[in-house]
Scaffold this active site. Structure first.
Site, PDB file in Angstrom:
ATOM      1  N   GLU A  76      -6.591 -60.989  27.576  1.00  0.00           N
ATOM      2  CA  GLU A  76      -6.291 -62.232  26.868  1.00  0.00           C
ATOM      3  C   GLU A  76      -7.215 -62.439  25.661  1.00  0.00           C
ATOM      4  O   GLU A  76      -6.767 -62.873  24.616  1.00  0.00           O
ATOM      5  CB  GLU A  76      -6.405 -63.407  27.848  1.00  0.00           C
ATOM      6  CG  GLU A  76      -6.034 -64.756  27.279  1.00  0.00           C
ATOM      7  CD  GLU A  76      -4.545 -64.911  26.986  1.00  0.00           C
ATOM      8  OE1 GLU A  76      -3.764 -64.055  27.418  1.00  0.00           O
ATOM      9  OE2 GLU A  76      -4.188 -65.894  26.304  1.00  0.00           O
ATOM     10  N   ASP A  77      -8.476 -62.123  25.831  1.00  0.00           N
ATOM     11  CA  ASP A  77      -9.447 -62.514  24.801  1.00  0.00           C
ATOM     12  C   ASP A  77      -9.968 -61.374  23.932  1.00  0.00           C
ATOM     13  O   ASP A  77     -10.694 -61.612  22.973  1.00  0.00           O
ATOM     14  CB  ASP A  77     -10.656 -63.201  25.467  1.00  0.00           C
ATOM     15  CG  ASP A  77     -10.271 -64.516  26.124  1.00  0.00           C
ATOM     16  OD1 ASP A  77      -9.173 -65.022  25.823  1.00  0.00           O
ATOM     17  OD2 ASP A  77     -11.053 -65.031  26.933  1.00  0.00           O
TER      18      ASP A  77
END
Ligand code: MN
Length: 733
Positions: A76-77
């Site tokens: 996600e990051d």
């Protein structure tokens, strides 16, 4: 920040066979991936996944779960992908990290308390693996522990969500420890004053009672030791949030709360549990109604303990929980307490039974998570196969809508609001335009485009899968037809008033409603439109003095004058039956329209014909060409005559019936030629009948289906051009 070797040490402490290399590679990979990213606290971002992993090592989870925790924010990051993680760490870990990524997307959605149950189900549906939920809970716990670094407006939302969703989830997974901490952190954020007050009172209480807890602990230990029972005694005050909840729940002031103290006695065998109870009950008076034996009757999530409350030293009520070490582990760590995820397969008999019991327990717990829904299929391994018959979708405002699997955006729209479903004309799924009949997926955000005054197509009824949508579509379609009938009824009633020399008004009709025994003006109009009420009755209800005179269509009488003449002049407004007016005429589509329509049984009618409608009670409107001789049968029933006009859908052309009589030579092939002309013109023959007029000629009566008058006239001209045809006539047209 935890060092690389520290992480490995923590895991090896409970699992000597841990894959050290795997843990090291995960550590290095995540560290590089997060690079210079920072937390709200200013710490390097990488400290967060490490803390999450640390929480899970306390729960003694398997390598895959620990590694997934270290990697949980990478997809996600950072630039990582599922494929890359699968390549480096294997597909099991990749699947876990992927599950966490999917759950993380849900963090962006605002959830309201009343949707908490649905949201928990969505979590379960998406998570697919219990371990994903365990990492998610640890992730949430660490975020809650560091929540004070987050801006205040965000803080409350996260805390509320934790209280509504994650704390109860931890509780249902049997992890009371985790639940308690999540609750207290949320409580502190959401109600800082209440939290401070209760904490202060608790601190004060423990100061006033000084050594009370220690005294009771010692007294209990001593008593048990002399009876030869080995027991670990641990006393504590209740946590602020559970005190708060008790105050709220029972509407009590802090001072009125009795059992602020709780003692846990952990013994070696089940038998010892009952012996302890015997000792305690002999020594102190019991509080009635507080004895509960969850050993002989475990709670649904396999919680086992004996509870009792006694009036202890200093007349302080003391709650006691007595259990064995195994029971204790399960009570505190729930799912995580089980050997199931721990590496190293069952080596001895004890581990084996422990595992199978753990497995049974896990299965029951997962079933419990479903709460109420009884999942039929047994669950395989750690997979969460729950809610596979449901999908959970969001409105643009973040409201969560639960639907059966296979549901469409139309079902979704009706689930949100009937009005939204009725006016739906299109939709976007996750921001992209999509067909209204797409199959929705878990987590889809659905936005419905609407247009007012829209009637849902009746065909939707068979395409939607929820009962609510189906019923609403049926109702809306019926309402639309009713509206049409009411429109029809209005026409009829207005004409009846005109005929009576009166002016129709809604206000006056409203006053007369009781006399007609109807609820609303629309009820009256629809009843007239359906032919269930006579327009004359409506006139008489409004003007009781009116007496209907049946007379043929009047023209202005010559030689009449004065006020009488004026009155006559007013009645000129009344149209000759059948004279069509454009304004207010009832639009007629084909047989596919919403009105119950049929065409003159004896000759039909086609677009292009000037037409008139005749209302037949209970059947609808029959459309006649204006010149049809059959109309004379209705001359004395003027209230049945309706203004109608064609209103065709150019996109979807329909056939209309028309009858012609062809007078042709009685010779072989004549009918074939006629049929060919009609077929080539793109029309249909519905019915053929022969009537002999003379030995060499005969009449062929043809019921045709044509598009319109022009189409029909073209066919008639072509037929006339054939040498064997002497005459072509339309019947009733
Ligand atoms: Mn995280």
């Amino acid at each position: 920040m935890m060092r690389q070797y520290e992480l490995v040490d923590r895991v090896r402490k409970y699992n000597p066979q841990a894959d050290e290399d795997l843990l090291n590679r995960a550590y290095v990979y995540a560290m590089k991936a997060h690079g210079t990213q920072k937390r709200a606290s200013g710490d390097p971002y990488f400290s967060h996944p490490l803390e999450v992993a640390a929480i899970l090592t306390d729960l003694k989870l398997d390598d895959a779960t620990i590694v997934a925790a270290v990697l949980h924010d990478t997809i996600e990051d950072t630039g990582s992908t599922k494929e890359e993680i699968a390549q480096l760490f294997g597909s099991e870990i990749a699947a876990l990290v992927d599950g966490l990524t999917k759950l993380k997307k849900l963090d962006l959605v605002s959830k309201r308390a009343e949707q908490a149950e649905n949201f928990r189900k969505l979590l379960l549906a998406i998570a697919e693996d219990v371990r994903v939920l365990l990492v998610k809970l640890a992730d949430r716990l660490h975020n809650m522990r560091t929540l004070h670094f987050v801006p205040p407006e965000k803080r409350n939302r996260i805390a509320q969500e934790t209280l509504d969703i994650y704390a109860p989830l931890a509780g249902r997974m049997g992890m009371q420890h985790m639940r308690e901490e999540l609750e207290n952190l949320s409580f502190k954020t959401l109600m800082p004053e209440a939290h401070a007050m209760i904490s202060a009172r608790l601190a004060d209480l423990s100061k006033r009672n000084g050594r009370l807890i220690i005294d009771i602990e010692q007294e209990l230990s001593q008593e048990l030791t002399t009876r030869g029972i080995k027991a670990e005694v641990h006393g504590r005050q209740k946590a602020p949030y559970s005190v708060f909840r008790k105050m709220e729940h029972k509407s009590l002031a802090f001072e009125q709360l009795s059992d602020i103290f709780g003692f846990r006695l952990v013994v070696e065998t089940t038998e010892d549990c009952y012996r302890v109870i015997g000792v305690v009950h002999t020594k102190w008076p019991t509080v009635p109604g507080r004895f509960k034996d969850y050993i002989s009757t475990p709670k649904q999530n396999d919680y086992r303990s004996i509870h009792t409350t006694v009036v202890g030293p200093g007349r302080q009520r003391v709650e006691l929980q007595v259990r064995t070490a195994t029971m204790h582990e399960i009570a505190d760590f729930g799912i995580a307490a089980h050997a199931l995820y721990k590496d190293g397969r069952a080596a001895d008999q004890e581990t084996l039974t422990r595992e199978s019991r753990a497995y049974r327990w896990l299965r029951r717990t997962i079933e419990l998570l479903a709460e109420g829904d009884s999942p039929e299929e047994f669950l395989e391994h750690t997979k969460l196969e729950l809610f596979h018959d449901q999908v959970f979708c969001f409105t643009p405002k973040g409201r969560l809508i639960a639907l059966p699997k296979g549901a469409t955006p139309i079902d979704f729209a009706y689930a949100v609001h009937t009005g939204l479903g009725n006016s739906a004309i299109g939709c976007k799924i996750n921001g992209r335009i999509a067909p209204l009949l797409s199959e929705l997926q878990n987590g889809d955000e659905v936005e419905i485009a609407r247009a007012e005054g829209q009637v849902p197509p009746a065909a939707w009824e068979s395409l939607v899968i929820t009962g609510k949508a189906r019923a609403a579509i049926r109702r809306a379609t019926r309402d639309a037809v009713r509206q049409q009938y009411a429109g029809l009824g209005r026409q009829i009633v207005v004409r009846a008033f005109e005929r009576a020399g009166k002016t129709f008004s809604d206000e006056r009709l409203k006053v007369a409603l009781p006399r007609l025994a109807r609820q609303s003006i629309d009820d009256v109009l629809a009843a007239v439109g359906r032919g269930k009420m006579f327009s004359g009755d409506v006139v008489r209800a409004v003007h009781p003095e009116f007496k209907e005179e049946r007379k043929p269509a009047p023209g202005p009488a010559k030689g009449e004058g004065g006020w009488f003449g004026l009155k006559k002049a007013a009645s000129v407004v009344f149209k000759v039956p059948g004279a069509p007016t454009e304004s207010g005429a009832i639009p007629i589509r084909g047989l596919g329209g919403d009105l119950p329509v049929r065409f003159a049984p004896n000759g039909g009618a086609v677009p292009g014909d000037r037409i008139v409608g005749i209302l037949t009670p209970g059947e609808g409107i029959t459309i006649f060409p204006i010149q049809s001789p059959d109309l004379t049968a209705f001359d004395d029933q003027p209230e049945r005559w309706l203004d109608v006009r064609w209103d065709l859908d150019e996109e979807h052309r329909e056939f209309f019936p028309a009858r012609v009589i062809v007078n042709a030579l009685n010779e072989p092939g004549a009918l074939g030629t006629i049929a060919m002309v009609i077929g080539e013109a793109g029309a249909n023959i519905d019915h053929v009948e022969f009537r002999n007029r003379s030995p060499d000629f005969r009449d062929i009566v043809l019921d045709l289906q044509v598009y319109d008058l022009k189409h029909l006239n073209g066919i008639m001209s072509e037929l006339k051009a054939k040498p064997m045809v002497s005459k072509v006539e339309r019947v009733n047209g």
